[in-house]
Write an enzyme that holds these catalytic residues in place. Structure first.
Site, PDB file in Angstrom:
ATOM      1  N   TYR A  97      -3.290   6.438  -2.646  1.00  0.00           N
ATOM      2  CA  TYR A  97      -2.173   6.583  -1.705  1.00  0.00           C
ATOM      3  C   TYR A  97      -1.784   5.284  -0.999  1.00  0.00           C
ATOM      4  O   TYR A  97      -0.858   5.278  -0.192  1.00  0.00           O
ATOM      5  CB  TYR A  97      -2.515   7.655  -0.663  1.00  0.00           C
ATOM      6  CG  TYR A  97      -2.805   9.006  -1.291  1.00  0.00           C
ATOM      7  CD1 TYR A  97      -1.866   9.631  -2.109  1.00  0.00           C
ATOM      8  CD2 TYR A  97      -4.028   9.635  -1.088  1.00  0.00           C
ATOM      9  CE1 TYR A  97      -2.132  10.857  -2.698  1.00  0.00           C
ATOM     10  CE2 TYR A  97      -4.301  10.872  -1.677  1.00  0.00           C
ATOM     11  CZ  TYR A  97      -3.361  11.467  -2.477  1.00  0.00           C
ATOM     12  OH  TYR A  97      -3.612  12.671  -3.056  1.00  0.00           O
ATOM     13  N   ALA A 143      -0.693  18.844  -0.431  1.00  0.00           N
ATOM     14  CA  ALA A 143      -1.340  19.869  -1.263  1.00  0.00           C
ATOM     15  C   ALA A 143      -0.545  21.178  -1.294  1.00  0.00           C
ATOM     16  O   ALA A 143      -0.637  21.943  -2.272  1.00  0.00           O
ATOM     17  CB  ALA A 143      -2.752  20.123  -0.754  1.00  0.00           C
ATOM     18  N   ARG A 145      -2.051  12.929 -12.779  1.00  0.00           N
ATOM     19  CA  ARG A 145      -3.348  13.230 -12.172  1.00  0.00           C
ATOM     20  C   ARG A 145      -3.886  14.552 -12.721  1.00  0.00           C
ATOM     21  O   ARG A 145      -3.642  14.883 -13.873  1.00  0.00           O
ATOM     22  CB  ARG A 145      -3.197  13.226 -10.640  1.00  0.00           C
ATOM     23  CG  ARG A 145      -2.734  11.840 -10.130  1.00  0.00           C
ATOM     24  CD  ARG A 145      -2.570  11.824  -8.635  1.00  0.00           C
ATOM     25  NE  ARG A 145      -3.829  12.157  -7.964  1.00  0.00           N
ATOM     26  CZ  ARG A 145      -3.924  12.435  -6.671  1.00  0.00           C
ATOM     27  NH1 ARG A 145      -2.837  12.416  -5.915  1.00  0.00           N
ATOM     28  NH2 ARG A 145      -5.089  12.730  -6.133  1.00  0.00           N
ATOM     29  N   ARG A 186      -7.211   7.180   3.746  1.00  0.00           N
ATOM     30  CA  ARG A 186      -7.460   8.264   2.800  1.00  0.00           C
ATOM     31  C   ARG A 186      -7.234   7.783   1.360  1.00  0.00           C
ATOM     32  O   ARG A 186      -6.119   7.399   1.011  1.00  0.00           O
ATOM     33  CB  ARG A 186      -6.478   9.407   3.092  1.00  0.00           C
ATOM     34  CG  ARG A 186      -6.561  10.552   2.117  1.00  0.00           C
ATOM     35  CD  ARG A 186      -5.398  11.517   2.282  1.00  0.00           C
ATOM     36  NE  ARG A 186      -5.506  12.577   1.316  1.00  0.00           N
ATOM     37  CZ  ARG A 186      -4.501  13.318   0.896  1.00  0.00           C
ATOM     38  NH1 ARG A 186      -3.285  13.127   1.388  1.00  0.00           N
ATOM     39  NH2 ARG A 186      -4.696  14.262  -0.006  1.00  0.00           N
ATOM     40  N   ASN A 201       7.236  15.594   1.926  1.00  0.00           N
ATOM     41  CA  ASN A 201       6.031  15.431   1.119  1.00  0.00           C
ATOM     42  C   ASN A 201       5.135  16.593   1.528  1.00  0.00           C
ATOM     43  O   ASN A 201       4.411  16.496   2.527  1.00  0.00           O
ATOM     44  CB  ASN A 201       5.355  14.084   1.391  1.00  0.00           C
ATOM     45  CG  ASN A 201       4.151  13.882   0.487  1.00  0.00           C
ATOM     46  OD1 ASN A 201       3.676  14.836  -0.131  1.00  0.00           O
ATOM     47  ND2 ASN A 201       3.651  12.653   0.410  1.00  0.00           N
ATOM     48  N   PRO A 246      -0.266  18.282   4.912  1.00  0.00           N
ATOM     49  CA  PRO A 246      -1.661  18.097   5.283  1.00  0.00           C
ATOM     50  C   PRO A 246      -2.304  16.818   4.750  1.00  0.00           C
ATOM     51  O   PRO A 246      -2.042  16.408   3.625  1.00  0.00           O
ATOM     52  CB  PRO A 246      -2.354  19.332   4.693  1.00  0.00           C
ATOM     53  CG  PRO A 246      -1.414  19.870   3.678  1.00  0.00           C
ATOM     54  CD  PRO A 246      -0.046  19.527   4.164  1.00  0.00           C
ATOM     55  N   ASN A 247      -3.104  16.237   5.611  1.00  0.00           N
ATOM     56  CA  ASN A 247      -3.907  15.039   5.324  1.00  0.00           C
ATOM     57  C   ASN A 247      -3.100  13.740   5.267  1.00  0.00           C
ATOM     58  O   ASN A 247      -3.672  12.661   5.123  1.00  0.00           O
ATOM     59  CB  ASN A 247      -4.733  15.202   4.028  1.00  0.00           C
ATOM     60  CG  ASN A 247      -5.689  16.372   4.121  1.00  0.00           C
ATOM     61  OD1 ASN A 247      -6.487  16.423   5.048  1.00  0.00           O
ATOM     62  ND2 ASN A 247      -5.599  17.327   3.207  1.00  0.00           N
ATOM     63  N   GLU A 286      12.015  16.031  -2.574  1.00  0.00           N
ATOM     64  CA  GLU A 286      10.544  16.051  -2.537  1.00  0.00           C
ATOM     65  C   GLU A 286      10.018  14.666  -2.914  1.00  0.00           C
ATOM     66  O   GLU A 286      10.517  14.045  -3.846  1.00  0.00           O
ATOM     67  CB  GLU A 286      10.022  17.098  -3.536  1.00  0.00           C
ATOM     68  CG  GLU A 286       8.505  17.160  -3.576  1.00  0.00           C
ATOM     69  CD  GLU A 286       8.010  18.328  -4.431  1.00  0.00           C
ATOM     70  OE1 GLU A 286       8.476  19.467  -4.222  1.00  0.00           O
ATOM     71  OE2 GLU A 286       7.154  18.088  -5.303  1.00  0.00           O
ATOM     72  N   HIS A 335       6.346  12.202  -3.394  1.00  0.00           N
ATOM     73  CA  HIS A 335       4.886  12.029  -3.443  1.00  0.00           C
ATOM     74  C   HIS A 335       4.579  10.557  -3.610  1.00  0.00           C
ATOM     75  O   HIS A 335       5.265   9.864  -4.374  1.00  0.00           O
ATOM     76  CB  HIS A 335       4.281  12.810  -4.617  1.00  0.00           C
ATOM     77  CG  HIS A 335       4.535  14.274  -4.515  1.00  0.00           C
ATOM     78  ND1 HIS A 335       3.840  15.082  -3.651  1.00  0.00           N
ATOM     79  CD2 HIS A 335       5.447  15.056  -5.133  1.00  0.00           C
ATOM     80  CE1 HIS A 335       4.321  16.317  -3.752  1.00  0.00           C
ATOM     81  NE2 HIS A 335       5.293  16.329  -4.636  1.00  0.00           N
TER      82      HIS A 335
HETATM   83  C1  DQA Z   1       0.566  13.890  -2.546  1.00  0.00           C
HETATM   84  C2  DQA Z   1       0.065  14.479  -3.860  1.00  0.00           C
HETATM   85  C3  DQA Z   1      -0.592  15.822  -3.643  1.00  0.00           C
HETATM   86  O1  DQA Z   1      -1.049  16.352  -4.873  1.00  0.00           O
HETATM   87  C4  DQA Z   1      -1.785  15.679  -2.693  1.00  0.00           C
HETATM   88  O2  DQA Z   1      -2.353  16.948  -2.439  1.00  0.00           O
HETATM   89  C5  DQA Z   1      -1.430  14.968  -1.456  1.00  0.00           C
HETATM   90  C6  DQA Z   1      -0.552  13.803  -1.514  1.00  0.00           C
HETATM   91  C7  DQA Z   1       1.163  12.487  -2.715  1.00  0.00           C
HETATM   92  O3  DQA Z   1       1.900  12.054  -1.834  1.00  0.00           O
HETATM   93  O4  DQA Z   1       0.878  11.807  -3.709  1.00  0.00           O
HETATM   94  O5  DQA Z   1      -1.957  15.278  -0.387  1.00  0.00           O
HETATM   95  O6  DQA Z   1       1.597  14.729  -2.042  1.00  0.00           O
END
Ligand code: DQA
Length: 148
Positions: free
Chosen positions: A22, A76, A106, A17, A73, A9-10, A97, A99
């Protein structure tokens, strides 16, 4: 060798964003970067994104028999989703995985990942280059069967 890159998501909003966290690359930029690396490694990569937990679960299930490895990835959902963790466990496809940000540097709630323990490993904090690293890592793992 076929690899599926799943984005949660997002991540469709990358580029605009929270660029301080990011970066300014869009998901399409990341996809192009991955395609370049895939061509070098002579592998095939498909990139998908969903804002919906159940869709991600279905995507993982449907990867069975089609993909040799997964880069994910979960965004959240990393910190909340037992369903995505169980899907990774169920399909038994080697998964990395990734990020963009360093989740360990964080908020406290981002330090915990439901998915990382069922993955080969976690790459976090290297921005978009982390996706290239993840592709190299899964490629090496699959080639050597153990990543060593
Ligand atoms: C994320 C880190 C997550 O905590 C966050 O909710 C994201 C992006 C990252 O790529 O740094 O949406 O996965």
């Amino acid at each position: 060798m076929k690899i599926l890159c799943i984005n949660g998501p997002n991540l469709n909003l990358l580029g605009t964003r929270e660029p301080d966290k990011y970066g300014t690359a869009t998901l399409y930029d990341i996809e192009k970067q991955l395609m370049k690396e895939a061509a070098k490694l002579r592998i095939v990569v498909d990139v998908v994104q969903s804002n919906v937990e159940g869709e991600i679960v279905t995507t993982i299930q449907e990867a069975m028999g089609k993909y040799d490895g997964i880069i994910i990835n979960p965004a959240a959902y990393t910190h909340t989703s037992i369903a995505i963790r169980d899907a990774i466990l169920a399909v038994q496809i080697p998964t990395v995985e990734i990020h963009l940000s360093n989740v360990h540097a964080r908020e406290e709630f981002r330090r915990f990942s439901y998915t990382a323990p069922v993955c080969i490993g976690q790459i976090t904090g290297f921005g978009k280059f982390g996706y290239t690293m993840a592709l190299q890592a899964i490629h090496n793992y699959l080639k050597t069967k153990q990543g060593k």
